[in-house]
Structures are given as C-alpha cells and as structure tokens.
Design a protein around this motif. Sequence first.
Motif, mmCIF file in Angstrom:
data_model
loop_
_atom_site.group_PDB
_atom_site.id
_atom_site.type_symbol
_atom_site.label_atom_id
_atom_site.label_comp_id
_atom_site.label_asym_id
_atom_site.label_seq_id
_atom_site.Cartn_x
_atom_site.Cartn_y
_atom_site.Cartn_z
ATOM 1 N N PHE A 234 -8.588 0.806 -10.651
ATOM 2 C CA PHE A 234 -7.155 0.710 -10.352
ATOM 3 C C PHE A 234 -6.915 -0.227 -9.174
ATOM 4 O O PHE A 234 -6.040 -1.097 -9.218
ATOM 5 C CB PHE A 234 -6.592 2.099 -10.038
ATOM 6 N N LEU A 235 -7.709 -0.071 -8.122
ATOM 7 C CA LEU A 235 -7.521 -0.879 -6.918
ATOM 8 C C LEU A 235 -7.982 -2.320 -7.110
ATOM 9 O O LEU A 235 -7.323 -3.259 -6.658
ATOM 10 C CB LEU A 235 -8.264 -0.244 -5.746
ATOM 11 N N THR A 236 -9.095 -2.494 -7.797
ATOM 12 C CA THR A 236 -9.617 -3.857 -7.978
ATOM 13 C C THR A 236 -8.759 -4.678 -8.932
ATOM 14 O O THR A 236 -8.776 -5.910 -8.879
ATOM 15 C CB THR A 236 -11.065 -3.823 -8.491
ATOM 16 N N GLU A 237 -8.008 -4.007 -9.806
ATOM 17 C CA GLU A 237 -7.145 -4.728 -10.742
ATOM 18 C C GLU A 237 -5.843 -5.191 -10.098
ATOM 19 O O GLU A 237 -5.187 -6.099 -10.611
ATOM 20 C CB GLU A 237 -6.822 -3.850 -11.954
ATOM 21 N N GLN A 238 -5.467 -4.597 -8.982
ATOM 22 C CA GLN A 238 -4.182 -4.946 -8.371
ATOM 23 C C GLN A 238 -4.051 -6.442 -8.052
ATOM 24 O O GLN A 238 -3.039 -7.060 -8.385
ATOM 25 C CB GLN A 238 -3.943 -4.104 -7.104
ATOM 26 N N PRO A 239 -5.043 -7.073 -7.413
ATOM 27 C CA PRO A 239 -4.889 -8.507 -7.106
ATOM 28 C C PRO A 239 -4.784 -9.390 -8.341
ATOM 29 O O PRO A 239 -4.240 -10.502 -8.265
ATOM 30 C CB PRO A 239 -6.168 -8.836 -6.308
ATOM 31 N N LEU A 240 -5.302 -8.907 -9.481
ATOM 32 C CA LEU A 240 -5.312 -9.727 -10.686
ATOM 33 C C LEU A 240 -3.913 -9.955 -11.251
ATOM 34 O O LEU A 240 -3.675 -10.931 -11.962
ATOM 35 C CB LEU A 240 -6.202 -9.073 -11.754
ATOM 36 N N PHE A 241 -2.984 -9.037 -10.943
ATOM 37 C CA PHE A 241 -1.640 -9.179 -11.483
ATOM 38 C C PHE A 241 -0.939 -10.434 -10.958
ATOM 39 O O PHE A 241 -0.068 -10.986 -11.619
ATOM 40 C CB PHE A 241 -0.796 -7.946 -11.150
ATOM 41 N N PHE A 242 -1.327 -10.861 -9.755
ATOM 42 C CA PHE A 242 -0.717 -12.044 -9.153
ATOM 43 C C PHE A 242 -1.822 -12.968 -8.639
ATOM 44 O O PHE A 242 -1.756 -13.486 -7.531
ATOM 45 C CB PHE A 242 0.218 -11.632 -8.015
ATOM 46 N N LYS A 266 8.655 -3.517 8.581
ATOM 47 C CA LYS A 266 7.285 -3.002 8.463
ATOM 48 C C LYS A 266 7.188 -1.821 7.503
ATOM 49 O O LYS A 266 6.113 -1.539 6.965
ATOM 50 C CB LYS A 266 6.766 -2.581 9.836
ATOM 51 N N PHE A 267 8.306 -1.131 7.317
ATOM 52 C CA PHE A 267 8.266 0.025 6.412
ATOM 53 C C PHE A 267 7.804 -0.385 5.017
ATOM 54 O O PHE A 267 7.234 0.431 4.269
ATOM 55 C CB PHE A 267 9.636 0.702 6.352
ATOM 56 N N LEU A 268 8.032 -1.657 4.643
ATOM 57 C CA LEU A 268 7.587 -2.138 3.333
ATOM 58 C C LEU A 268 6.064 -2.111 3.228
ATOM 59 O O LEU A 268 5.508 -1.734 2.184
ATOM 60 C CB LEU A 268 8.110 -3.550 3.082
ATOM 61 N N PHE A 269 5.398 -2.495 4.297
ATOM 62 C CA PHE A 269 3.931 -2.477 4.307
ATOM 63 C C PHE A 269 3.417 -1.059 4.131
ATOM 64 O O PHE A 269 2.542 -0.805 3.282
ATOM 65 C CB PHE A 269 3.411 -3.067 5.620
ATOM 66 N N PHE A 270 3.954 -0.131 4.897
ATOM 67 C CA PHE A 270 3.478 1.251 4.821
ATOM 68 C C PHE A 270 3.879 1.918 3.501
ATOM 69 O O PHE A 270 3.165 2.790 3.000
ATOM 70 C CB PHE A 270 4.005 2.046 6.017
ATOM 71 N N THR A 271 5.003 1.497 2.955
ATOM 72 C CA THR A 271 5.395 2.005 1.632
ATOM 73 C C THR A 271 4.404 1.549 0.567
ATOM 74 O O THR A 271 4.012 2.326 -0.313
ATOM 75 C CB THR A 271 6.809 1.510 1.269
ATOM 76 N N LEU A 272 3.986 0.282 0.649
ATOM 77 C CA LEU A 272 2.998 -0.245 -0.296
ATOM 78 C C LEU A 272 1.704 0.548 -0.211
ATOM 79 O O LEU A 272 1.173 1.004 -1.235
ATOM 80 C CB LEU A 272 2.729 -1.715 0.012
ATOM 81 N N VAL A 273 1.207 0.752 1.001
ATOM 82 C CA VAL A 273 -0.061 1.460 1.193
ATOM 83 C C VAL A 273 0.034 2.897 0.693
ATOM 84 O O VAL A 273 -0.848 3.390 -0.030
ATOM 85 C CB VAL A 273 -0.482 1.424 2.668
ATOM 86 N N SER A 274 1.107 3.591 1.049
ATOM 87 C CA SER A 274 1.233 4.998 0.677
ATOM 88 C C SER A 274 1.427 5.179 -0.824
ATOM 89 O O SER A 274 0.841 6.090 -1.429
ATOM 90 C CB SER A 274 2.393 5.653 1.439
ATOM 91 N N THR A 275 2.213 4.305 -1.436
ATOM 92 C CA THR A 275 2.436 4.423 -2.882
ATOM 93 C C THR A 275 1.158 4.119 -3.666
ATOM 94 O O THR A 275 0.833 4.810 -4.644
ATOM 95 C CB THR A 275 3.569 3.492 -3.338
ATOM 96 N N LEU A 276 0.425 3.101 -3.249
ATOM 97 C CA LEU A 276 -0.858 2.801 -3.888
ATOM 98 C C LEU A 276 -1.839 3.955 -3.721
ATOM 99 O O LEU A 276 -2.613 4.265 -4.643
ATOM 100 C CB LEU A 276 -1.457 1.519 -3.298
ATOM 101 N N THR A 277 -1.810 4.603 -2.577
ATOM 102 C CA THR A 277 -2.689 5.756 -2.337
ATOM 103 C C THR A 277 -2.356 6.888 -3.295
ATOM 104 O O THR A 277 -3.248 7.514 -3.884
ATOM 105 C CB THR A 277 -2.554 6.243 -0.883
ATOM 106 N N ILE A 278 -1.058 7.150 -3.487
ATOM 107 C CA ILE A 278 -0.631 8.206 -4.404
ATOM 108 C C ILE A 278 -1.064 7.879 -5.831
ATOM 109 O O ILE A 278 -1.620 8.731 -6.539
ATOM 110 C CB ILE A 278 0.901 8.388 -4.335
ATOM 111 N N PHE A 279 -0.816 6.645 -6.254
ATOM 112 C CA PHE A 279 -1.213 6.239 -7.609
ATOM 113 C C PHE A 279 -2.726 6.343 -7.798
ATOM 114 O O PHE A 279 -3.199 6.774 -8.852
ATOM 115 C CB PHE A 279 -0.767 4.796 -7.873
ATOM 116 N N THR A 280 -3.480 5.935 -6.790
ATOM 117 C CA THR A 280 -4.944 5.990 -6.886
ATOM 118 C C THR A 280 -5.416 7.427 -7.041
ATOM 119 O O THR A 280 -6.265 7.738 -7.892
ATOM 120 C CB THR A 280 -5.588 5.351 -5.646
ATOM 121 N N PHE A 281 -4.873 8.317 -6.239
ATOM 122 C CA PHE A 281 -5.257 9.731 -6.296
ATOM 123 C C PHE A 281 -4.956 10.332 -7.669
ATOM 124 O O PHE A 281 -5.745 11.122 -8.206
ATOM 125 C CB PHE A 281 -4.519 10.513 -5.210
#
Length: 507
Positions: A234-242, A266-281
């Motif tokens: 899931f994480l390694t595929e993320q960069p491939l989209f763009f 900056k909230f955008l950065f932390f939103t990205l990290v937290s949402t990706l963490t939720i999806f990964t879990f």
Amino acid sequence: MQQNLFLFGFILIKFVLQYFLIDSGYDLHRDEFLHLDQAHHLAWGYISVPPVTSWFSYLIYLLGYTEFWVKFFPALLGALTIVLVWKTIEVLGGNLFACSLAAIALICSALARLNLLFQPNSFDILAWTFIFYTLIKHIQTGKNSWFYWMGIGLGFGFLNKYTIIFLALGLLIGIIFTKERKIFKNRHLYFGLGIGLLIALPNIIWQIIHDFPVIWHMRMLNTYQLVNVNRIDFLTEQPLFFIGSIFVLIFALISFFTYPPFKNYKFLFFTLVSTLTIFTFLRAKAYYAISLYPIFFAFGSLYLTQLLKNGRMRYLKPVVLLIPIVVFGLMIPLVFPFRPPEKLKEVYKKYPELQLTRWEDGVDHDIPQDFADMLGWKELATKVDFAYSKAPSDEYTVIICDNYGLAGAINFYTKEKGLQAITMNADYVNWIDLSREIKNVILVREASDIVSEREISLFERSEEIGTITDPNSREFGTIIHLLLGAKTDINSILAREIDEKKAELRE
C-alpha cells in the motif's frame, strides 16, 4: 483572461485524453454496469455504495444511455478537480506557470486511469479536493461561510463514498497538531458539520432501515479482497500514482516547513500522514488514498515557481513542465487499455517484475484485472438476446445471472426491449420482480458453475445457446442456457432464494 484561456485548454486536453486512452475494442467495466442499473432503482442507498453515483446514472439514462456519456462524467469530474487546484493556486497568488505545472501533473497521473471508469472514485477525488479548498479559503479569508461549504462537501462526499470518514478523521488529527486547532472553538465549524450531517442523514436512515448492509459489504471486501492487500505494498504504491510529478509532491511537503507563506497550511501535511496511517492499518486498497494528493500540487507548484524564479534556475521551467508529460507517455503502454489485449500481453511479458497483471486474488494473469473486466460483455448480450428471441413472446422469460457484472452488461447492451437480467448478487437481490408468472428462464452461469440436471428437469425443454469465447475476458467460458416451459412454480423457488440471500445480508 490569459489564465482562463489556458485553463480551458487544459480542460479540453483532459476530455480528449480520457476518450483516447481506451481502445475501441473494450466494452464498459464490470463495476460500471452495476452503477448504471441503479438509474432504474433510485434510492437513498445501496448495498455497495451510497446514492450519488446513481444520480449520475440517471442523467446518463436521460441523455441516451450510451458509452459516450458513461465516459463523459468521470472525465468531467476529473476536469473539475483540475479547476479546483487551479483556483487554489490563484487564491494563493500563483502565476500561469504554477497553474500549468499543477494541471499537467494532474492530467499526466493516475487520475487519468481512475477517470476512465464510471465509479464513485472520480467524485470522491473532487469532494476531498473541495473540502481542502474550503479550509484553505477559510484560513486565507477568515470567513466562516467556508465552514458551511466544507459541510456541504463532507455531506455529498459521504453520499458518494464512505471513505470520506477517513478524511474527516485525518483532518481532525491533522488540525490538532497545528495552531489551526483554534477552529474547534468556532461555533460555525459545528454548524457546517451539522449541514453535512443533514445532507448525509437520508442515507444513514436508509442504512438503519436496511440493517446496515454497508457492514456486510465491508465484511465481504475484507474477506475476498482486502485480505490480499499488503500494508507495505500500500505504501510503496503511493508514489507510483504520480510517478512523473512526484517531485512536485515532495516540494509541497517541504514547503510547509521551509516557505513562510505556507506555514498556516501545515495541517495538510499532518492530515496526509494521519490519513495514510489509518488506511495502512485498515489494509485499504492503494488507490483509496489518491483523493488526498491533488491539493498538494497547488502548493508544490507554487513553491517550485519561487525556487525557479531567478538566475539560471529559471531555465529549468520547461524541463519541469516536460518531465510529467514524458514519463506519462512512457507509462501509457503499461497502465492504459489503449491497445488490444494481444498487443498489451506482449508488453506485460517484457516486465513481469512490475506485477502489473496481479489481480485481487493475489495471482498474476495475462492482462490487468480491470482490462479483463472490460471484455466479452457485448458478445454475452448478443447471445442472450438470441436466447431471448427463442422464447415465446407472450410468456415471461427471466434471465438469471451468477454475478452483477453479467446481469448489468446484459441490461446495458441488450437490443431486446423489456429484457431485464437479474442476479442474487449485490444490489440486484432487492430489484427482482416476481409479480409475473415465470414460464422460461435463461441461465447465465460462470464456466465453473454448470447447469444441474435438477434445474433442467424443472422445464419441458433446455438448450445451451453458447458461451463467452473471448479468452481475455474475466468471464471467459460463461455459459448461456435456455430453459423453456416451466413445469413447477419458479416464482416460489426464486422467492425462497431471495429470502435466504437477504437473511445473509442481515447476519
């Protein structure tokens, strides 16, 4: 004026590209048929999805129910996403170069693949981008009206796809980590969220009345699809989209900490990290996260504009614009069905290490699953029409299929007026009409699911009409079997099966 002309040009390119990237030999996709049939059964909810996609389906039905319009609306939603990012750049003071870079990056990305198909994903991306846009506008202007627009975005986003909940959670965490958490003291935020809840309420009530079929649907996804999702993949595929414009995203993330005008975002950065963490879990499919990224191209493009503004660096501007286009051009043969399957097979054989033909069952095949899901449907409908023509016209003939792809494809491509295929699969279990006495049945069965002697014995005559012969189709070998002259009450048999299926959904 000049920027608006360029924006119109990019929108035109987006539309042309979306039609160009699919070879004429492909039919519609399996999942598109289910959404298209929802146009005939409008409701506030479905087993598989909330109702927004059905509204677009109804528009397509009114416009003529053709493939052109099926492809038009995903392309339109993709174009509107580009418009939102473009307007975000203008709001933040960006010039034509920044706008053009973001537009090119979005056009030459995985969005082109998602916007090929009539599914909830295109609206999902637009809704997420719109929600980010409203928060950016609030921070910039201080106007509380943007909270109400945010609520509207969340409400309709929920009515389109439930994954919007993960964005809401990600935003909550992301905002808490920054000084923008002061918005939690603003009553207009909660009024805006209340509007979102009111918009989503009809679907929530529908879920309650129908014993939350979304839970059953998620259980099925987890059992048969998400179980094969690897968190690392899931994480390694993320960069491939763009992949061609990943550098723009990287500069966007850096800009929140190094470029003073962006410190309030900056909230955008932390939103990205937290949402990706939720999806990964949760072992989400990799493409679920694509909706996160478009807004970041506004910031990355603006930051790069500043870095390339002076000195020799300004000579890199054409290179920066060309990189996404060149990489996208190289990727087209690998990730788009713009050539016939036999031609694509030759390409995939050269790059087995890319695992581009791995299906959701975890097994490698000859072509990608999405492409196999776009083959064989017209052939199927033609043979079912032939079977239907052999049944007495004054008797009720029902077409019973093994899955929603088969039923939906027949309903879309049939030339026989009044013909409607059914299945016990997905939402179709709620759409079966038993008000007329069934005298004849056309069974459409997957190759592994042969018609039994018991089923044949219930009718006076039986005949195997044919099969799907396209070896590249996921439904290769599917059998069309005609059963004429029912000797027993078929309606009661189907009624029992419907009750059993509905009982499954309530478990």
